[in-house]
Design a protein around this motif. Structure first.
Motif, PDB file in Angstrom:
ATOM      1  N   GLY A 189       0.796  -1.253  -0.030  1.00 36.27           N
ATOM      2  CA  GLY A 189       0.055  -0.159  -0.049  1.00 36.27           C
ATOM      3  C   GLY A 189       0.747   1.388   0.117  1.00 36.27           C
ATOM      4  O   GLY A 189       2.040   1.195   0.142  1.00 36.27           O
ATOM      5  N   SER A 190       0.058   2.269  -0.166  1.00 35.66           N
ATOM      6  CA  SER A 190       0.743   3.698  -0.307  1.00 35.66           C
ATOM      7  C   SER A 190       1.710   4.078   1.064  1.00 35.66           C
ATOM      8  O   SER A 190       2.278   4.961   1.242  1.00 35.66           O
ATOM      9  N   SER A 191       0.958   3.212   2.175  1.00 32.41           N
ATOM     10  CA  SER A 191       1.660   3.552   3.535  1.00 32.41           C
ATOM     11  C   SER A 191       3.217   3.199   3.556  1.00 32.41           C
ATOM     12  O   SER A 191       3.824   3.479   4.407  1.00 32.41           O
ATOM     13  N   SER A 192       3.706   2.204   2.798  1.00 36.15           N
ATOM     14  CA  SER A 192       4.839   1.769   2.906  1.00 36.15           C
ATOM     15  C   SER A 192       6.075   2.771   2.489  1.00 36.15           C
ATOM     16  O   SER A 192       5.868   3.275   1.317  1.00 36.15           O
ATOM     17  N   VAL A 193       7.037   2.874   3.118  1.00 33.15           N
ATOM     18  CA  VAL A 193       8.022   3.889   2.726  1.00 33.15           C
ATOM     19  C   VAL A 193       9.146   2.958   2.702  1.00 33.15           C
ATOM     20  O   VAL A 193       9.603   2.201   3.648  1.00 33.15           O
ATOM     21  N   ILE A 194       9.931   2.967   1.577  1.00 32.11           N
ATOM     22  CA  ILE A 194      11.201   2.452   1.253  1.00 32.11           C
ATOM     23  C   ILE A 194      12.580   3.063   1.866  1.00 32.11           C
ATOM     24  O   ILE A 194      12.511   4.336   1.147  1.00 32.11           O
ATOM     25  N   PRO A 195      13.106   2.891   2.709  1.00 33.04           N
ATOM     26  CA  PRO A 195      14.251   3.543   3.084  1.00 33.04           C
ATOM     27  C   PRO A 195      15.469   3.427   2.201  1.00 33.04           C
ATOM     28  O   PRO A 195      15.992   2.327   1.852  1.00 33.04           O
ATOM     29  N   GLY A 196      15.793   4.505   1.799  1.00 31.54           N
ATOM     30  CA  GLY A 196      16.861   4.652   0.711  1.00 31.54           C
ATOM     31  C   GLY A 196      18.362   4.063   0.993  1.00 31.54           C
ATOM     32  O   GLY A 196      18.885   3.276   0.278  1.00 31.54           O
ATOM     33  N   ASN A 197      18.641   4.036   2.312  1.00 33.24           N
ATOM     34  CA  ASN A 197      19.968   3.629   2.872  1.00 33.24           C
ATOM     35  C   ASN A 197      19.744   2.157   2.703  1.00 33.24           C
ATOM     36  O   ASN A 197      20.878   1.277   2.418  1.00 33.24           O
ATOM     37  N   GLY A 198      18.545   1.609   3.008  1.00 29.07           N
ATOM     38  CA  GLY A 198      18.330  -0.146   2.846  1.00 29.07           C
ATOM     39  C   GLY A 198      18.570  -0.538   1.388  1.00 29.07           C
ATOM     40  O   GLY A 198      19.133  -1.517   0.938  1.00 29.07           O
ATOM     41  N   ILE A 199      17.999   0.223   0.660  1.00 28.42           N
ATOM     42  CA  ILE A 199      18.080  -0.100  -0.882  1.00 28.42           C
ATOM     43  C   ILE A 199      19.551  -0.133  -1.327  1.00 28.42           C
ATOM     44  O   ILE A 199      20.095  -0.682  -1.953  1.00 28.42           O
ATOM     45  N   LEU A 200      20.244   1.053  -0.911  1.00 31.18           N
ATOM     46  CA  LEU A 200      21.800   1.031  -1.235  1.00 31.18           C
ATOM     47  C   LEU A 200      22.405  -0.204  -0.802  1.00 31.18           C
ATOM     48  O   LEU A 200      23.433  -0.771  -1.318  1.00 31.18           O
ATOM     49  N   LEU A 208      15.340  -4.238   5.408  1.00 31.26           N
ATOM     50  CA  LEU A 208      14.483  -3.521   4.334  1.00 31.26           C
ATOM     51  C   LEU A 208      13.020  -3.700   4.317  1.00 31.26           C
ATOM     52  O   LEU A 208      12.137  -2.620   4.508  1.00 31.26           O
ATOM     53  N   ALA A 209      12.451  -5.087   4.346  1.00 31.23           N
ATOM     54  CA  ALA A 209      11.400  -5.400   4.437  1.00 31.23           C
ATOM     55  C   ALA A 209      10.607  -4.865   5.761  1.00 31.23           C
ATOM     56  O   ALA A 209       9.357  -4.157   5.662  1.00 31.23           O
ATOM     57  N   LEU A 210      11.246  -5.086   7.079  1.00 29.45           N
ATOM     58  CA  LEU A 210      10.866  -4.603   8.200  1.00 29.45           C
ATOM     59  C   LEU A 210      10.662  -2.913   8.117  1.00 29.45           C
ATOM     60  O   LEU A 210       9.734  -2.442   8.398  1.00 29.45           O
ATOM     61  N   ALA A 211      11.588  -2.254   7.851  1.00 29.24           N
ATOM     62  CA  ALA A 211      11.619  -0.840   7.721  1.00 29.24           C
ATOM     63  C   ALA A 211      10.560  -0.293   6.592  1.00 29.24           C
ATOM     64  O   ALA A 211       9.885   0.733   7.004  1.00 29.24           O
ATOM     65  N   GLY A 212      10.305  -1.055   5.479  1.00 29.32           N
ATOM     66  CA  GLY A 212       9.457  -0.646   4.457  1.00 29.32           C
ATOM     67  C   GLY A 212       8.036  -1.193   4.792  1.00 29.32           C
ATOM     68  O   GLY A 212       7.254  -1.149   3.979  1.00 29.32           O
ATOM     69  N   SER A 213       7.776  -1.987   5.705  1.00 26.48           N
ATOM     70  CA  SER A 213       6.660  -2.549   6.158  1.00 26.48           C
ATOM     71  C   SER A 213       5.968  -3.384   4.689  1.00 26.48           C
ATOM     72  O   SER A 213       5.121  -3.272   4.619  1.00 26.48           O
ATOM     73  N   PHE A 214       6.959  -4.188   4.348  1.00 25.81           N
ATOM     74  CA  PHE A 214       6.709  -5.244   3.414  1.00 25.81           C
ATOM     75  C   PHE A 214       5.371  -6.060   3.927  1.00 25.81           C
ATOM     76  O   PHE A 214       5.809  -6.481   5.095  1.00 25.81           O
ATOM     77  N   ARG A 215       4.708  -6.571   3.205  1.00 25.56           N
ATOM     78  CA  ARG A 215       3.647  -7.522   3.686  1.00 25.56           C
ATOM     79  C   ARG A 215       4.051  -8.856   3.650  1.00 25.56           C
ATOM     80  O   ARG A 215       4.966  -9.139   2.857  1.00 25.56           O
TER      81      ARG A 215
END
Length: 144
Positions: free
Chosen positions: A3-14, A134-141
């Motif tokens: 959903g739109s409530s998920s925020v993906i942290p940039g540092n996690g992606i890097l 990353l999944a925890l920080a970004g609230s992956f389902r």
């Protein structure tokens, strides 16, 4: 998708990207080693072949699962068994490399290939952990 409530942290992606690139370099180095004709007996190659194949297959399955779950923004729980199997095979290979047979024959090429495989497993574990964070920080389902 999440959903739109998920925020993906940039540092996690890097972090995931850096680890994936590192793993790719190790796989590329492994491929270069395997493209050379390793001068060892068939008996010695046969002893480690099964473990090397298992390490490669399980690491590959784990990485594919991680990539798929990241793309779908879901948690990659099914990668854990593959990572565990790769680690078990890695430990068996490490144990075989420490036996008297390997010390007597001291086959640098085989040891190099085994070391690279071990590094691929370790890198796969790091990627799995980084994607989990990353999944925890970004609230992956959950994939439930």
């Amino acid at each position: 998708m999440a959903g739109s409530s998920s925020v993906i942290p940039g540092n996690g992606i890097l972090k995931v990207g850096t680890l994936a690139r590192e793993c790719g370099y190790k796989i590329q180095a492994l491929n270069c080693c395997l493209n050379f004709d390793i001068q060892t007996s068939l008996e010695i190659r046969g002893k480690i072949r099964k473990m090397c194949i298992e390490i490669s297959e399980e690491s590959s399955k784990a990485l594919l699962e991680i990539a798929s779950s990241t793309k779908k923004m879901t948690q990659a729980k099914s990668a854990n068994p593959h990572t565990a199997k790769a680690k078990d095979a890695m430990e068996k290979l490490n144990s075989h490399l420490k036996t008297n047979l390997w010390k007597e024959t001291f086959l640098l090429e085989i040891i190099l290939v085994a070391k690279l495989l071990i590094e691929v497993v370790e890198c796969t574990e790091k990627i799995a952990q980084a994607v989990h964070e990353l999944a925890l920080a970004g609230s992956f389902r959950d994939r439930g």
